[in-house]
Design a protein around this motif. Structure first.
Motif, PDB file in Angstrom:
ATOM      1  N   GLU A  59       0.821  -1.208   0.000  1.00  0.00           N
ATOM      2  CA  GLU A  59       0.000   0.000   0.000  1.00  0.00           C
ATOM      3  C   GLU A  59       0.857   1.260   0.000  1.00  0.00           C
ATOM      4  O   GLU A  59       0.613   2.202  -0.762  1.00  0.00           O
ATOM      5  N   THR A  60       1.877   1.289   0.839  1.00  0.00           N
ATOM      6  CA  THR A  60       2.788   2.436   0.892  1.00  0.00           C
ATOM      7  C   THR A  60       3.536   2.590  -0.423  1.00  0.00           C
ATOM      8  O   THR A  60       3.719   3.706  -0.917  1.00  0.00           O
ATOM      9  N   GLY A  61       3.963   1.481  -1.006  1.00  0.00           N
ATOM     10  CA  GLY A  61       4.646   1.530  -2.299  1.00  0.00           C
ATOM     11  C   GLY A  61       3.760   2.094  -3.393  1.00  0.00           C
ATOM     12  O   GLY A  61       4.212   2.886  -4.232  1.00  0.00           O
ATOM     13  N   ILE A  62       2.484   1.696  -3.402  1.00  0.00           N
ATOM     14  CA  ILE A  62       1.548   2.220  -4.391  1.00  0.00           C
ATOM     15  C   ILE A  62       1.380   3.726  -4.210  1.00  0.00           C
ATOM     16  O   ILE A  62       1.375   4.486  -5.186  1.00  0.00           O
ATOM     17  N   LEU A  63       1.265   4.176  -2.977  1.00  0.00           N
ATOM     18  CA  LEU A  63       1.103   5.608  -2.715  1.00  0.00           C
ATOM     19  C   LEU A  63       2.315   6.403  -3.199  1.00  0.00           C
ATOM     20  O   LEU A  63       2.170   7.411  -3.904  1.00  0.00           O
ATOM     21  N   TYR A  64       3.513   5.954  -2.855  1.00  0.00           N
ATOM     22  CA  TYR A  64       4.716   6.683  -3.275  1.00  0.00           C
ATOM     23  C   TYR A  64       4.895   6.633  -4.792  1.00  0.00           C
ATOM     24  O   TYR A  64       5.283   7.631  -5.417  1.00  0.00           O
ATOM     25  N   ALA A  65       4.621   5.492  -5.398  1.00  0.00           N
ATOM     26  CA  ALA A  65       4.726   5.382  -6.850  1.00  0.00           C
ATOM     27  C   ALA A  65       3.719   6.307  -7.528  1.00  0.00           C
ATOM     28  O   ALA A  65       4.033   6.932  -8.554  1.00  0.00           O
ATOM     29  N   ASP A  66       2.538   6.417  -6.951  1.00  0.00           N
ATOM     30  CA  ASP A  66       1.511   7.298  -7.490  1.00  0.00           C
ATOM     31  C   ASP A  66       1.968   8.755  -7.449  1.00  0.00           C
ATOM     32  O   ASP A  66       1.812   9.498  -8.425  1.00  0.00           O
ATOM     33  N   ILE A  67       2.558   9.155  -6.357  1.00  0.00           N
ATOM     34  CA  ILE A  67       3.032  10.536  -6.214  1.00  0.00           C
ATOM     35  C   ILE A  67       4.178  10.819  -7.189  1.00  0.00           C
ATOM     36  O   ILE A  67       4.197  11.856  -7.860  1.00  0.00           O
ATOM     37  N   VAL A  68       5.126   9.889  -7.288  1.00  0.00           N
ATOM     38  CA  VAL A  68       6.252  10.064  -8.206  1.00  0.00           C
ATOM     39  C   VAL A  68       5.762  10.106  -9.650  1.00  0.00           C
ATOM     40  O   VAL A  68       6.205  10.946 -10.446  1.00  0.00           O
ATOM     41  N   PHE A  69       4.822   9.232  -9.992  1.00  0.00           N
ATOM     42  CA  PHE A  69       4.303   9.213 -11.353  1.00  0.00           C
ATOM     43  C   PHE A  69       3.580  10.514 -11.692  1.00  0.00           C
ATOM     44  O   PHE A  69       3.754  11.059 -12.783  1.00  0.00           O
ATOM     45  N   LEU A  70       2.786  11.031 -10.764  1.00  0.00           N
ATOM     46  CA  LEU A  70       2.085  12.292 -11.015  1.00  0.00           C
ATOM     47  C   LEU A  70       3.077  13.435 -11.198  1.00  0.00           C
ATOM     48  O   LEU A  70       2.917  14.256 -12.112  1.00  0.00           O
ATOM     49  N   ALA A  71       4.110  13.487 -10.364  1.00  0.00           N
ATOM     50  CA  ALA A  71       5.120  14.544 -10.491  1.00  0.00           C
ATOM     51  C   ALA A  71       5.828  14.446 -11.843  1.00  0.00           C
ATOM     52  O   ALA A  71       6.026  15.458 -12.532  1.00  0.00           O
ATOM     53  N   TRP A  72       6.184  13.221 -12.244  1.00  0.00           N
ATOM     54  CA  TRP A  72       6.831  13.042 -13.547  1.00  0.00           C
ATOM     55  C   TRP A  72       5.896  13.466 -14.671  1.00  0.00           C
ATOM     56  O   TRP A  72       6.325  14.121 -15.628  1.00  0.00           O
ATOM     57  N   TRP A  73       4.629  13.108 -14.579  1.00  0.00           N
ATOM     58  CA  TRP A  73       3.650  13.431 -15.615  1.00  0.00           C
ATOM     59  C   TRP A  73       3.506  14.948 -15.777  1.00  0.00           C
ATOM     60  O   TRP A  73       3.448  15.458 -16.887  1.00  0.00           O
ATOM     61  N   VAL A  74       3.469  15.674 -14.650  1.00  0.00           N
ATOM     62  CA  VAL A  74       3.341  17.129 -14.705  1.00  0.00           C
ATOM     63  C   VAL A  74       4.579  17.745 -15.344  1.00  0.00           C
ATOM     64  O   VAL A  74       4.473  18.618 -16.212  1.00  0.00           O
ATOM     65  N   VAL A  75       5.756  17.294 -14.940  1.00  0.00           N
ATOM     66  CA  VAL A  75       7.002  17.830 -15.511  1.00  0.00           C
ATOM     67  C   VAL A  75       7.085  17.509 -17.000  1.00  0.00           C
ATOM     68  O   VAL A  75       7.411  18.378 -17.820  1.00  0.00           O
ATOM     69  N   PHE A  76       6.766  16.292 -17.387  1.00  0.00           N
ATOM     70  CA  PHE A  76       6.815  15.883 -18.796  1.00  0.00           C
ATOM     71  C   PHE A  76       5.837  16.703 -19.629  1.00  0.00           C
ATOM     72  O   PHE A  76       6.202  17.201 -20.704  1.00  0.00           O
ATOM     73  N   SER A  77       4.610  16.844 -19.152  1.00  0.00           N
ATOM     74  CA  SER A  77       3.607  17.585 -19.913  1.00  0.00           C
ATOM     75  C   SER A  77       3.973  19.059 -20.027  1.00  0.00           C
ATOM     76  O   SER A  77       3.786  19.672 -21.083  1.00  0.00           O
ATOM     77  N   THR A  78       4.507  19.632 -18.965  1.00  0.00           N
ATOM     78  CA  THR A  78       4.920  21.027 -19.001  1.00  0.00           C
ATOM     79  C   THR A  78       6.082  21.220 -19.972  1.00  0.00           C
ATOM     80  O   THR A  78       6.090  22.162 -20.774  1.00  0.00           O
ATOM     81  N   TYR A  79       7.055  20.322 -19.930  1.00  0.00           N
ATOM     82  CA  TYR A  79       8.198  20.396 -20.852  1.00  0.00           C
ATOM     83  C   TYR A  79       7.725  20.285 -22.302  1.00  0.00           C
ATOM     84  O   TYR A  79       8.152  21.047 -23.166  1.00  0.00           O
ATOM     85  N   LYS A  80       6.822  19.340 -22.555  1.00  0.00           N
ATOM     86  CA  LYS A  80       6.330  19.136 -23.917  1.00  0.00           C
ATOM     87  C   LYS A  80       5.587  20.382 -24.403  1.00  0.00           C
ATOM     88  O   LYS A  80       5.766  20.806 -25.549  1.00  0.00           O
ATOM     89  N   ALA A  81       4.755  20.983 -23.537  1.00  0.00           N
ATOM     90  CA  ALA A  81       4.022  22.182 -23.927  1.00  0.00           C
ATOM     91  C   ALA A  81       4.975  23.352 -24.180  1.00  0.00           C
ATOM     92  O   ALA A  81       4.799  24.104 -25.160  1.00  0.00           O
ATOM     93  N   MET A  82       5.979  23.503 -23.350  1.00  0.00           N
ATOM     94  CA  MET A  82       6.941  24.599 -23.536  1.00  0.00           C
ATOM     95  C   MET A  82       7.737  24.402 -24.826  1.00  0.00           C
ATOM     96  O   MET A  82       8.016  25.362 -25.540  1.00  0.00           O
ATOM     97  N   LYS A  83       8.093  23.164 -25.108  1.00  0.00           N
ATOM     98  CA  LYS A  83       8.849  22.874 -26.330  1.00  0.00           C
ATOM     99  C   LYS A  83       7.998  23.146 -27.573  1.00  0.00           C
ATOM    100  O   LYS A  83       8.494  23.667 -28.568  1.00  0.00           O
ATOM    101  N   ASP A  84       6.713  22.808 -27.506  1.00  0.00           N
ATOM    102  CA  ASP A  84       5.840  23.025 -28.651  1.00  0.00           C
ATOM    103  C   ASP A  84       5.564  24.503 -28.907  1.00  0.00           C
ATOM    104  O   ASP A  84       5.300  24.892 -30.036  1.00  0.00           O
ATOM    105  N   LEU A  85       5.606  25.303 -27.844  1.00  0.00           N
ATOM    106  CA  LEU A  85       5.396  26.738 -28.044  1.00  0.00           C
ATOM    107  C   LEU A  85       6.631  27.374 -28.629  1.00  0.00           C
ATOM    108  O   LEU A  85       6.632  28.298 -29.343  1.00  0.00           O
TER     109      LEU A  85
END
Length: 85
Positions: A59-85
């Motif tokens: 359960e703890t592993g799922i929670l931490y993986a979820d948080i790390v994945f969300l942080a990575w997703w936000v950084v990736f999406s922001t980078y992709k949007a900035m690159k496209d602009l």
């Protein structure tokens, strides 16, 4: 000039879409972790302490993986949007 505005709106739409998908994935993984937490709370004493401890670690592993994945997703999406602009 209109073409640049259209491109910016298109990038913004893709970015918002990425954020919504990321939020949906975060909620779905949080529900799985929460369901596991409820299972451990209700049935932890019945199935044994070792199994209950293992489920708490999962359960703890799922929670931490979820948080790390969300942080990575936000950084990736922001980078992709900035690159496209």
């Amino acid at each position: 000039m209109k073409n640049k505005n259209y491109k910016a709106l298109e990038v913004l739409g893709e970015f918002v879409g990425h954020m919504l998908v990321g939020a949906a994935m975060f909620v779905s993984l949080a529900l799985v972790g929460g369901g596991l937490s409820v299972f451990v709370h209700w049935y932890g004493g019945i199935v044994g302490t070792e199994f209950g401890d293992l489920l708490k670690v999962v359960e703890t592993g799922i929670l931490y993986a979820d948080i790390v994945f969300l942080a990575w997703w936000v950084v990736f999406s922001t980078y992709k949007a900035m690159k496209d602009l």
